[in-house]
Write an enzyme that holds these catalytic residues in place. Structure first.
Site, PDB file in Angstrom:
ATOM      1  N   ASP A 104      -6.124   8.779  -0.482  1.00 40.42           N
ATOM      2  CA  ASP A 104      -5.676   7.692   0.384  1.00 40.42           C
ATOM      3  C   ASP A 104      -4.512   8.192   1.231  1.00 40.42           C
ATOM      4  O   ASP A 104      -3.574   8.785   0.705  1.00 40.42           O
ATOM      5  CB  ASP A 104      -5.184   6.504  -0.456  1.00 40.42           C
ATOM      6  N   GLU A 157       0.820  -1.213   0.000  1.00 37.45           N
ATOM      7  CA  GLU A 157       0.000   0.000   0.000  1.00 37.45           C
ATOM      8  C   GLU A 157       0.857   1.268   0.000  1.00 37.45           C
ATOM      9  O   GLU A 157       0.544   2.230  -0.692  1.00 37.45           O
ATOM     10  CB  GLU A 157      -0.945   0.006   1.207  1.00 37.45           C
TER      11      GLU A 157
END
Ligand SMILES: *[C@@H]1O[C@H](CO)[C@@H](O)[C@H](O)[C@H]1NC(C)=O
Length: 152
Positions: A75, A58
C-alpha cells in the site's frame, strides 16, 4: 579510488539516502486546501471531511507511508493505494488500473495520488476500498475535519 573520488562517492551516497528517507507529513489544513483545489470536496458525493478523515486513518498524512501486506503487495502513500490492482511496482502482471508507477504515489506532489483515488472511488463505487474510512469515518459527523481550515 583516490581520496577526492571517495569523498565524492560518499557525498553522493549521503545525498541519495537523504532523498530516500525524507518524508513529508502534511498538516490537516494544508491537505484540506489541496484536496479542495483538486476537486475532492463532494467528489462522487463524498464531502471534504470524508477525504481528510480517510487520509488520516490510512497514512496519518504521511506521503511516504508504505505498508507491505501478507500477499506481498504494498500500500502506497497518503491514500495507501495498493500495488496489486492500482499501480505499477515492477514490470509484472499487476493490473495497474491507475496507469501510474507506485513510486509516484509517494511524492509531496499529490496530483497522481488524487487522480488515482478518484478512479478508485469511481470504479469501486464509493470509499469502501479504504478500511480506515469504513472503520472510523463512514456515517460520522465529519465537518470537524475541516474546522479551522480556510476552505469553504
Ligand atoms: C512516514 O512514513 C515513512 C515510511 O513508512 C517513515 O519512515 C517515516 O518515519 C514516517 N514519517 C513520520 C513523521 O511518521
Amino acid at each position: 579510488m583516490g581520496l577526492r573520488m571517495r569523498v565524492a562517492a560518499i557525498l553522493a551516497l549521503v545525498g541519495c539516502l537523504a532523498t530516500v528517507t525524507e518524508s513529508k507529513v502534511y498538516t490537516r489544513c494544508k491537505l484540506a486546501k489541496i484536496f479542495s483545489r483538486a476537486g475532492l470536496d463532494n467528489y462522487e458525493g463524498f464531502s471534504l471531511g470524508n477525504w481528510i478523515c480517510m487520509a488520516y486513518y490510512e497514512s496519518h498524512y504521511n506521503t511516504t507511508a508504505q505498508t507491505v501486506l501478507e500477499d506481498g503487495s504494498i500500500d502506497y502513500g497518503i491514500f495507501q493505494i495498493n500495488s496489486f490492482t492500482w499501480c505499477r511496482r515492477a514490470k509484472t502482471q499487476e493490473k495497474n488500473h491507475c496507469h501510474v508507477a507506485c513510486s509516484a504515489l509517494l511524492t509531496d506532489d499529490l496530483t497522481d495520488a488524487i487522480i488515482c483515488a478518484k478512479k478508485i472511488v469511481k470504479d469501486t463505487q464509493g470509499m469502501n476500498y479504504w478500511q480506515g474510512w469504513k472503520k472510523h469515518c463512514e456515517g460520522k459527523e465529519l465537518s470537524e475535519w475541516k474546522k479551522g481550515c480556510e476552505v469553504s
